[in-house]
Design a protein around this motif. Structure first.
Motif, PDB file in Angstrom:
ATOM      1  N   VAL A 112      10.559  -0.508  -1.739  1.00 16.03           N
ATOM      2  CA  VAL A 112      11.058   0.805  -2.152  1.00 16.03           C
ATOM      3  C   VAL A 112      10.691   1.031  -3.614  1.00 16.03           C
ATOM      4  O   VAL A 112      10.724   0.112  -4.426  1.00 16.03           O
ATOM      5  CB  VAL A 112      12.592   0.912  -1.961  1.00 16.03           C
ATOM      6  CG1 VAL A 112      13.128   2.240  -2.514  1.00 16.03           C
ATOM      7  CG2 VAL A 112      12.943   0.773  -0.487  1.00 16.03           C
ATOM      8  N   ALA A 113      10.320   2.277  -3.948  1.00 22.31           N
ATOM      9  CA  ALA A 113       9.994   2.652  -5.326  1.00 22.31           C
ATOM     10  C   ALA A 113      10.850   3.848  -5.724  1.00 22.31           C
ATOM     11  O   ALA A 113      11.415   4.542  -4.874  1.00 22.31           O
ATOM     12  CB  ALA A 113       8.519   2.991  -5.457  1.00 22.31           C
TER      13      ALA A 113
ATOM     14  N   ALA B 152      13.200  -3.891  -9.584  1.00 22.87           N
ATOM     15  CA  ALA B 152      11.847  -3.447  -9.960  1.00 22.87           C
ATOM     16  C   ALA B 152      11.356  -4.273 -11.127  1.00 22.87           C
ATOM     17  O   ALA B 152      12.147  -4.759 -11.941  1.00 22.87           O
ATOM     18  CB  ALA B 152      11.862  -1.966 -10.323  1.00 22.87           C
ATOM     19  N   ASP B 153      10.046  -4.466 -11.213  1.00 20.12           N
ATOM     20  CA  ASP B 153       9.496  -5.240 -12.314  1.00 20.12           C
ATOM     21  C   ASP B 153       8.230  -4.623 -12.914  1.00 20.12           C
ATOM     22  O   ASP B 153       7.675  -5.137 -13.873  1.00 20.12           O
ATOM     23  CB  ASP B 153       9.198  -6.677 -11.873  1.00 20.12           C
ATOM     24  CG  ASP B 153       8.306  -6.733 -10.636  1.00 20.12           C
ATOM     25  OD1 ASP B 153       7.528  -5.787 -10.413  1.00 20.12           O
ATOM     26  OD2 ASP B 153       8.429  -7.724  -9.898  1.00 20.12           O
ATOM     27  N   THR B 154       7.741  -3.521 -12.341  1.00 21.35           N
ATOM     28  CA  THR B 154       6.475  -2.937 -12.785  1.00 21.35           C
ATOM     29  C   THR B 154       6.555  -1.415 -12.678  1.00 21.35           C
ATOM     30  O   THR B 154       7.155  -0.886 -11.741  1.00 21.35           O
ATOM     31  CB  THR B 154       5.302  -3.453 -11.927  1.00 21.35           C
ATOM     32  OG1 THR B 154       5.298  -4.880 -11.979  1.00 21.35           O
ATOM     33  CG2 THR B 154       3.974  -2.920 -12.425  1.00 21.35           C
TER      34      THR B 154
ATOM     35  N   GLU C 164       0.833  -1.214   0.000  1.00 20.67           N
ATOM     36  CA  GLU C 164       0.000   0.000   0.000  1.00 20.67           C
ATOM     37  C   GLU C 164       0.855   1.246   0.000  1.00 20.67           C
ATOM     38  O   GLU C 164       0.510   2.243  -0.618  1.00 20.67           O
ATOM     39  CB  GLU C 164      -0.925  -0.023   1.224  1.00 20.67           C
ATOM     40  CG  GLU C 164      -2.031  -1.049   1.134  1.00 20.67           C
ATOM     41  CD  GLU C 164      -2.938  -0.812  -0.045  1.00 20.67           C
ATOM     42  OE1 GLU C 164      -3.223   0.365  -0.368  1.00 20.67           O
ATOM     43  OE2 GLU C 164      -3.347  -1.799  -0.676  1.00 20.67           O
ATOM     44  N   HIS C 165       1.981   1.184   0.685  1.00 19.31           N
ATOM     45  CA  HIS C 165       2.862   2.341   0.757  1.00 19.31           C
ATOM     46  C   HIS C 165       4.307   1.898   0.551  1.00 19.31           C
ATOM     47  O   HIS C 165       4.777   0.969   1.205  1.00 19.31           O
ATOM     48  CB  HIS C 165       2.728   3.055   2.110  1.00 19.31           C
ATOM     49  CG  HIS C 165       1.378   3.681   2.314  1.00 19.31           C
ATOM     50  ND1 HIS C 165       0.305   2.976   2.825  1.00 19.31           N
ATOM     51  CD2 HIS C 165       0.941   4.937   2.060  1.00 19.31           C
ATOM     52  CE1 HIS C 165      -0.740   3.771   2.878  1.00 19.31           C
ATOM     53  NE2 HIS C 165      -0.389   4.964   2.419  1.00 19.31           N
TER      54      HIS C 165
ATOM     55  N   PRO D 111      23.475   2.787 -13.005  1.00 22.41           N
ATOM     56  CA  PRO D 111      22.592   1.703 -12.553  1.00 22.41           C
ATOM     57  C   PRO D 111      22.025   1.981 -11.154  1.00 22.41           C
ATOM     58  O   PRO D 111      22.719   2.498 -10.277  1.00 22.41           O
ATOM     59  CB  PRO D 111      23.494   0.475 -12.543  1.00 22.41           C
ATOM     60  CG  PRO D 111      24.626   0.832 -13.456  1.00 22.41           C
ATOM     61  CD  PRO D 111      24.818   2.300 -13.310  1.00 22.41           C
ATOM     62  N   VAL D 112      20.746   1.651 -10.991  1.00 20.81           N
ATOM     63  CA  VAL D 112      20.055   1.846  -9.707  1.00 20.81           C
ATOM     64  C   VAL D 112      19.501   0.512  -9.254  1.00 20.81           C
ATOM     65  O   VAL D 112      18.961  -0.255 -10.057  1.00 20.81           O
ATOM     66  CB  VAL D 112      18.926   2.882  -9.834  1.00 20.81           C
ATOM     67  CG1 VAL D 112      18.154   2.994  -8.514  1.00 20.81           C
ATOM     68  CG2 VAL D 112      19.496   4.239 -10.245  1.00 20.81           C
ATOM     69  N   THR D 113      19.604   0.235  -7.976  1.00 21.28           N
ATOM     70  CA  THR D 113      19.027  -0.984  -7.401  1.00 21.28           C
ATOM     71  C   THR D 113      18.036  -0.597  -6.320  1.00 21.28           C
ATOM     72  O   THR D 113      18.324   0.244  -5.469  1.00 21.28           O
ATOM     73  CB  THR D 113      20.127  -1.879  -6.792  1.00 21.28           C
ATOM     74  OG1 THR D 113      21.053  -2.246  -7.820  1.00 21.28           O
ATOM     75  CG2 THR D 113      19.520  -3.136  -6.194  1.00 21.28           C
TER      76      THR D 113
END
Length: 333
Positions: A26-27, A40-42, A4-5, A19-21
């Motif tokens: 975390v978004a 991330a995948d979405t 949700e958050h 490159p970022v991981t």
């Protein structure tokens, strides 16, 4: 994993090369065209999220794994065939190749076409027409027909009915061009020098005169790999021979298969002719039937200007009934 958050950690612009991981829960804010970070995948559209105090809330009832992410290799996988050999390079095909990083491909080049107009009686449109003259139209028709088919590299030369001058012009055209079209001077009159000029320039005569109407004096030869057409002088004959003979030769030169479109259609009215010559008749194809137009003489372009096809009636045929199927060559528009 949906939360949700999610804590927001930085942003990733298009063109970012760092490159970022992302850790779990975390978004990151990401912009169109930017690389998706590891972990991330979405991607969720910003219209379906809300941000408060550095945390992201997702408000997307249709959220699915992989939304808005372009997977590596989705367009084409490494080692896969991008395009078939000899395919047509459309605008989309060129863009597709560029998008895969291809900068050069081997192609069939479009030919440079020389148009040689013969005849002392010819006058340019816009100038006064003197006794014994007619306005020259063949170069305009041929140039426009070539441009319609996207052949724009051409040279147009006018030459008097003089064998020496014609030989010189033809020799020069054969050196500089990939195809030569001569108009007029190919019949058997005392001032018809095209056949003589082709012989002098060592053009191999493959055929001269065809049992057809219009365009009976048509000549075709080759100088090494260069096609040479001697087209009759009458305007309707010139265009008829162009669509029936020159266009197929252009297809061979460029390895194209879609410049001509031959279909069959029923005649709207019956037609009779004498046996012995194949007729190519100006026609109008509409509502799945073809109507033969008036003014079929070889010197008349008025009906050609209204036609959208050429109707072929073979030499042995003397009568075609209403509704009978005939072959038609759809003219490019």
């Amino acid at each position: 994993k949906r939360q949700e958050h999610l804590k927001i950690k930085g942003e990733i612009p298009a063109g970012s090369n760092e490159p970022v991981t992302l850790e779990e829960n975390v978004a990151a804010r990401i912009f169109t065209g930017a690389p998706v970070p590891s972990g991330a995948d979405t991607v969720v559209m910003q219209e379906k999220v809300s941000v408060k105090d550095g945390y992201l809330a997702i408000n997307d009832e249709n959220l699915q794994l992989g939304n808005n992410v372009r997977v590596r290799g989705a367009e084409i996988k490494a080692g896969s065939l991008a395009l078939e050999k000899d395919c047509y390079l459309s605008a989309a095909a060129i863009g597709f190749l560029a998008g895969t990083g291809v900068s050069k491909v081997a192609v069939y080049s479009k030919p440079l076409v020389s148009i040689i107009v013969t005849g002392k009686e010819l006058q340019q449109p816009g100038k006064p027409l003197h006794y014994g003259q007619v306005y020259e139209s063949n170069s305009f028709s041929l140039a426009a027909a070539l441009k319609q088919l996207h052949f724009t590299d051409m040279r147009i030369t006018e030459v008097d009915d003089d064998p020496g001058k014609l030989k010189s012009v033809l020799k020069d055209a054969l050196l500089q061009s990939d195809m030569v079209l001569l108009t007029g001077g190919i019949s058997v009159g005392d001032y018809d020098y095209v056949l003589q000029a082709t012989t002098a320039c060592t053009v191999t005569n493959l055929f001269h005169k065809v049992k057809q109407k219009p365009g009976k004096p048509l000549f075709f030869g080759m100088k090494e790999k260069k096609p040479v057409f001697g087209l009759p002088g009458n305007p309707a004959s010139v265009l008829t021979c162009f669509y029936e003979y020159v266009v197929p030769a252009l297809e061979k030169l460029c390895n194209r298969k879609n410049l001509s479109k031959i279909i069959k259609a029923p005649l709207a009215k019956s037609f009779q002719k004498k046996a012995g010559l194949t007729h190519f008749l100006k026609g109008w194809y509409a509502n799945n039937r073809v109507t033969l137009l008036d003014a079929q003489e070889s010197y008349r372009l008025s009906s050609f200007a209204k036609a959208n096809c050429l109707v072929r009636i073979d030499e042995a045929i003397t009568s075609c009934e209403e509704g009978e199927m005939v072959a038609i060559n759809i003219l490019p528009i």
